[in-house]
Motif scaffolding. Sequence first.
Motif, short mmCIF file in Angstrom:
data_model
loop_
_atom_site.label_atom_id
_atom_site.label_comp_id
_atom_site.label_asym_id
_atom_site.label_seq_id
_atom_site.Cartn_x
_atom_site.Cartn_y
_atom_site.Cartn_z
N UNK A 1 2.81 1.44 2.28
CA UNK A 1 2.78 -0.01 2.03
C UNK A 1 3.05 -0.27 0.56
N UNK A 2 3.20 -1.53 0.21
CA UNK A 2 3.37 -1.89 -1.19
C UNK A 2 2.12 -1.50 -1.96
N UNK A 3 2.29 -1.00 -3.19
CA UNK A 3 1.12 -0.59 -3.98
C UNK A 3 0.14 -1.74 -4.19
N UNK A 4 -1.15 -1.44 -4.09
CA UNK A 4 -2.19 -2.43 -4.35
C UNK A 4 -2.70 -2.23 -5.77
N UNK A 5 -2.21 -3.04 -6.68
CA UNK A 5 -2.50 -2.85 -8.10
C UNK A 5 -3.45 -3.88 -8.67
N UNK A 6 -3.89 -4.84 -7.86
CA UNK A 6 -4.86 -5.82 -8.33
C UNK A 6 -5.79 -6.20 -7.19
N UNK A 7 -6.92 -6.79 -7.52
CA UNK A 7 -7.94 -7.06 -6.52
C UNK A 7 -7.50 -8.11 -5.51
N UNK A 8 -6.78 -9.13 -5.94
CA UNK A 8 -6.37 -10.19 -5.02
C UNK A 8 -5.50 -9.62 -3.90
N UNK A 9 -4.53 -8.79 -4.26
CA UNK A 9 -3.67 -8.19 -3.24
C UNK A 9 -4.46 -7.23 -2.35
N UNK A 10 -5.41 -6.52 -2.94
CA UNK A 10 -6.21 -5.56 -2.17
C UNK A 10 -7.09 -6.27 -1.16
N UNK A 11 -7.73 -7.36 -1.57
CA UNK A 11 -8.59 -8.11 -0.65
C UNK A 11 -7.76 -8.72 0.47
N UNK A 12 -6.56 -9.20 0.15
CA UNK A 12 -5.68 -9.75 1.18
C UNK A 12 -5.26 -8.66 2.16
N UNK A 13 -4.97 -7.46 1.65
CA UNK A 13 -4.59 -6.33 2.51
C UNK A 13 -5.73 -5.98 3.45
N UNK A 14 -6.96 -5.93 2.93
CA UNK A 14 -8.12 -5.60 3.76
C UNK A 14 -8.31 -6.63 4.87
N UNK A 15 -8.08 -7.89 4.56
CA UNK A 15 -8.20 -8.94 5.58
C UNK A 15 -7.14 -8.74 6.66
N UNK A 16 -5.91 -8.46 6.26
CA UNK A 16 -4.84 -8.25 7.23
C UNK A 16 -5.12 -7.04 8.12
N UNK A 17 -5.75 -6.03 7.55
CA UNK A 17 -6.02 -4.80 8.30
C UNK A 17 -7.29 -4.89 9.14
N UNK A 18 -7.99 -6.02 9.07
CA UNK A 18 -9.13 -6.24 9.96
C UNK A 18 -10.48 -5.83 9.42
N UNK A 19 -10.61 -5.68 8.08
CA UNK A 19 -11.95 -5.36 7.56
C UNK A 19 -12.91 -6.51 7.86
N UNK A 20 -14.10 -6.16 8.35
CA UNK A 20 -15.14 -7.15 8.65
C UNK A 20 -16.38 -6.85 7.82
#
Length: 287
Positions: free
Chosen positions: A189-208
Amino acid sequence: MKLRTPLKHALLACLAATAMPALAQPACAPRYPSPTTIAAMFDMAAVTTDTLDALPDVDVAIAARGGQDLSKYGLRHSHLAFLVRNDQGGWDVVHLLNRCKTDSSNLYREGLVNLVGESSITTDLRVGIPTPAVRDALRALLDGAAPQARALHEPRYSMLAYPGSTAYQNSNQWILEVTAAAMAQAGNDSPLTNRADTLAWLTRKGYQPARMHIGIGKRLGARFFADNVAVTDHPASERISGNYSVVTVESTFDFLHRSGALERELSIPHQTPVPTVLNAGTPASVQ
């Protein structure tokens, strides 16, 4: 990875901060475990080392210890950390700590004894072994100056940091977010280099996240007297109801299992303190 390293005497002395007068600045009073507890701490660290050493090709793991009593919320473990094999073949603990109950945190690299602490006599160590691809990515993220892992650290600390906001971060969040960056890398996937992108990625991947209910009395006390608790990043609905979304050990492990990021899970049993015997039939007194 350049991380803050506590002075050697902090190995046993700074395991926790104690209570402080209302409105006073935090005082980081040292704690001195009993000799039997210290022995159990070293025993658990040794068992953990032997267990990890027996796993071929494993150089990174994710561990969860006990510590703060969260049993009222149905939680057995409270704190996550990375276990990373160092250049000498031993194991380092890499994690985020909030020392002395202040409103800030730092990243630390230290020994296994520091991680297991006094919880070694009451709680098992929960250890997750990531898949080879995620292990390789984690190792790359945590090696050297580790700029990407450091970029995912937010020094403003709150025990109840909201998983959907970058305003604060708790210790488990940093582990989850760095692991997410490793999972993204392993999955091309695209590199996660900041917290905003990382949190959005976690939401898309279904983190609860977990939901913790905190009564009005405790919420008011934390608001006015605890520097390491903030809830302003939570939605108004959560602040009104007292049902806060929080990153916990359990929610992190659940996500990693569901996502296929863990190869296996291990449990290192807690150690029973054994009093030192001075003379035959005469146990030593314990402080």
